[in-house]
Enzyme design. Structure first.
Site, short mmCIF file in Angstrom:
data_model
loop_
_atom_site.label_atom_id
_atom_site.label_comp_id
_atom_site.label_asym_id
_atom_site.label_seq_id
_atom_site.Cartn_x
_atom_site.Cartn_y
_atom_site.Cartn_z
N TYR A 77 0.81 -1.22 0.00
CA TYR A 77 0.00 0.00 0.00
C TYR A 77 0.84 1.27 0.00
CZ TYR A 77 -0.06 -0.46 5.27
OH TYR A 77 0.22 -0.59 6.60
N GLU A 78 0.17 2.39 -0.25
CA GLU A 78 0.81 3.70 -0.44
C GLU A 78 1.80 3.68 -1.61
OE1 GLU A 78 -0.37 6.19 0.83
OE2 GLU A 78 -1.58 5.25 2.37
N GLY A 79 1.47 2.94 -2.63
CA GLY A 79 2.36 2.80 -3.79
C GLY A 79 3.25 1.60 -3.60
#
Length: 591
Positions: free
Chosen positions: A434-436
């Site tokens: 997550y978050e890229g």
């Protein structure tokens, strides 16, 4: 089984001896943040995380988040811990005093956040996302919006979440379809569906504030047409807003953290910042969240490593190859076996270096925000921008690797759900996604950050590492660490130069992950160089715990001899280029 223990000795050593945080902060406008204040905050945070957050983590994982007709319900232990968090005013530690925060520096907040993440990764998500949302609103919202929403968010009485991903649009946000229609009264009506929304709904607080990316009717196509909206669960008059949770994802880990599918059915929202400029506004939050996620990985690695170390000291099995280490006992502790020591030292060396680099970066951000000197601000912002993708990917990759090594040290006990390490392995795996994803972080590094500002941030980094290598060489107690660090730095310098000369745009993309890992290992080696120099200085001054300082030097030597040589293989893979990866006849991807 052992439970979480906060790494107080390491944090104090880094903040005082390695980084001189009190001195740097005084120069950036925080003269009141003394060494004594830092130690007091760290001690209180250690007690809170060990005694309040950590005991709630395993029961919350077993109970999990539930989606009901009345909204998402979280385990009672998590609710109790969060109430104590708000009462202790921990959420506003680094918050703006204008909105009820304490105004303390980011580097101290980062240290506290690592302890929170180590004690309970699922718990950490709610305050972590809230801090990011506060930053985005504070940076881009109008005065009325900030005055209405920020004070309760800074206090932790309301929480934040960001709603980006849609079923058809993940990393490529230009594909999103959620619509925003002007309502004629200064608000907008938001319609669409989002997924993978962490902490989108819960019963910890009376309100949850979503930051939602959506398109206005006149929006141009692609990412240029995205706007950012504040869409709360409860409207100012107390009425429920028109959005609902369709489901809570059934995940591999983080069971106590609700990851939701959300439908916006003409929900009321307020524009944050300029129309069609939502992505830059959201990146204010996302960049902060990427550093937060890096700290999640580091905290999880610390928790797992500490548990494995405690287990290995007590676990008796066999005799060491060089003879009995505990002749008065029926077998030796497994710490006597070289391969167990290898795993523990690897996990410890990666975790300690990640912590050092995260704190170093947070201190650079503090200088950027508070120095008042444009040159200092530009330099510090360059450091932070360059290291954000490196920290996010390395902090979480190495955090996961440390947790898996800890599980391996514990053998069958590490695989059993009754023991904490099994849960940490499941939980920390999400941080690489997550978050890229970490592959996206690598592409950001090679595609944007290495060449940013004419390559000046990268050159400053390489020059700083060269300076540390020279300092190591000049001291007889650290001279053996100099040549390996200098050689690894030269490999990085050459590999990056080779990317700039590559004839195909495929090359950088194909070797991006190897390039990021190479840079991360060199940066971690730099941190170990700084820690070794600080340990020698402290030892000569006659202060500190002698065993602790000897341990820093031993870990620095281990990293230099056993982990830094990985840069040789990474350099070879980078120089091999893209051909075998992108060959259309090369195997299954093209089949």
């Amino acid at each position: 089984m052992p439970t979480y223990r906060a790494p107080l000795a390491s944090l104090r050593f880094l903040l005082h001896d390695v980084l001189d945080a009190p001195g740097v902060l005084a120069g950036a406008g925080w003269a009141e943040v003394s060494a004594e204040l830092i130690d007091d905050v760290l001690s209180q945070a250690a007690r809170f995380t060990e005694e309040v957050i950590a005991p709630a983590d395993a029961p919350a994982d077993r109970e999990g988040a539930r989606c009901t007709a009345d909204g998402v319900r979280l385990p009672e232990g998590l609710r109790s811990a969060y109430r104590a968090w708000v009462e202790g005013e921990w959420g506003g530690l680094a918050g703006d005093p204008a909105y009820g925060g304490q105004g303390l520096p980011e580097v101290l907040d980062t240290a506290v956040t690592e302890m929170v993440c180590g004690a309970g990764l699922a718990f950490s998500i709610v305050p972590g996302l809230t801090r990011g949302a506060v930053r985005a609103i504070a940076a881009h919202g109008g005065d009325a919006l900030k005055a209405r929403w920020l004070p309760p968010m800074v206090r932790g009485e309301w929480t934040g979440a960001m709603a980006l991903t849609e079923p058809q649009a993940g990393t490529d946000l230009g594909l999103l379809r959620t619509r925003a229609e002007p309502a004629g009264d200064g608000t907008h009506r938001i319609t669409g569906q989002k997924m993978f929304i962490s902490a989108a709904d819960h019963d910890l607080t009376d309100n949850v504030v979503h930051l939602v990316l959506a398109r206005l009717p006149d929006a141009p196509p692609g990412t240029r047409g995205i706007s950012l909206f504040l869409v709360p669960r409860a409207l100012p008059d107390g009425a429920r807003n028109a959005w609902r949770v369709l489901s809570v994802e059934a995940k591999m880990g983080l069971h106590a953290s609700p990851t939701c599918v959300v439908a916006y059915d003409g929900a009321t929202g307020w524009l944050v910042g300029e129309a069609h400029r939502g992505l830059p506004a959201m990146f204010t939050m996302m960049n902060h969240e990427r550093l937060f996620v890096a700290v999640q990985g580091i905290g999880a690695g610390e928790a797992a490593t500490g548990m494995a170390e405690a287990y290995a000291r007590d676990r008796l099995q066999g005799r060491a190859p060089d003879g009995p280490h505990a002749p008065d006992r029926p077998a030796d502790p497994i710490t006597a076996h070289p391969d167990v020591r290898r795993m523990l030292l690897t996990a410890r060396a990666l975790t300690e270096a990640g912590r050092a680099l995260a704190l170093w970066t947070a201190l650079a951000m503090d200088r950027a925000h508070h120095s008042g000197d444009p040159a200092v601000q530009r330099e510090a912002e360059g450091w932070a921008a360059l290291l954000t993708p490196v920290l996010k990917a390395a902090g979480t990759d190495f955090g996961f690797e440390a947790a898996v090594l800890a599980q391996q040290v514990m053998g069958g006990h590490g695989y059993i759900r009754d023991n904490d390490v099994e849960r940490i392995v499941r939980d920390v795996r999400a941080t690489q996604i997550y978050e890229g994803t970490n592959g996206v972080q690598a592409l950001d590094l090679v595609g944007r950050k290495l060449a940013m500002d004419g390559g000046r941030p990268l050159r400053r980094l390489l020059d700083a590492i060269d300076g540390t290598a020279a300092a190591l060489a000049a001291d007889p107690d650290t001279a053996g660490l100099a040549a390996p660090l200098a050689a690894a730095t030269d490999r990085l310098r050459g590999a990056v130069a080779g990317l700039g000369e590559a004839p195909s745009p495929l090359t950088a993309a194909a070797v991006a992950t190897d390039t990021l890992r190479l840079l991360a290992l060199v940066a971690y080696g730099w941190m170990w160089g700084l820690m070794a120099l600080a340990a020698v200085r402290r030892r000569r001054a006659g202060g500190g715990d002698a065993a602790f300082l000897a341990g820093r030097l031993a870990l620095a030597r281990f990293f230099s001899a056993k982990l830094l040589p990985d840069t040789l293989a990474l350099e070879a893979r980078i120089r091999a280029g893209h051909a075998t990866v992108t060959d259309p006849d090369g195997g299954p991807p093209g089949a």
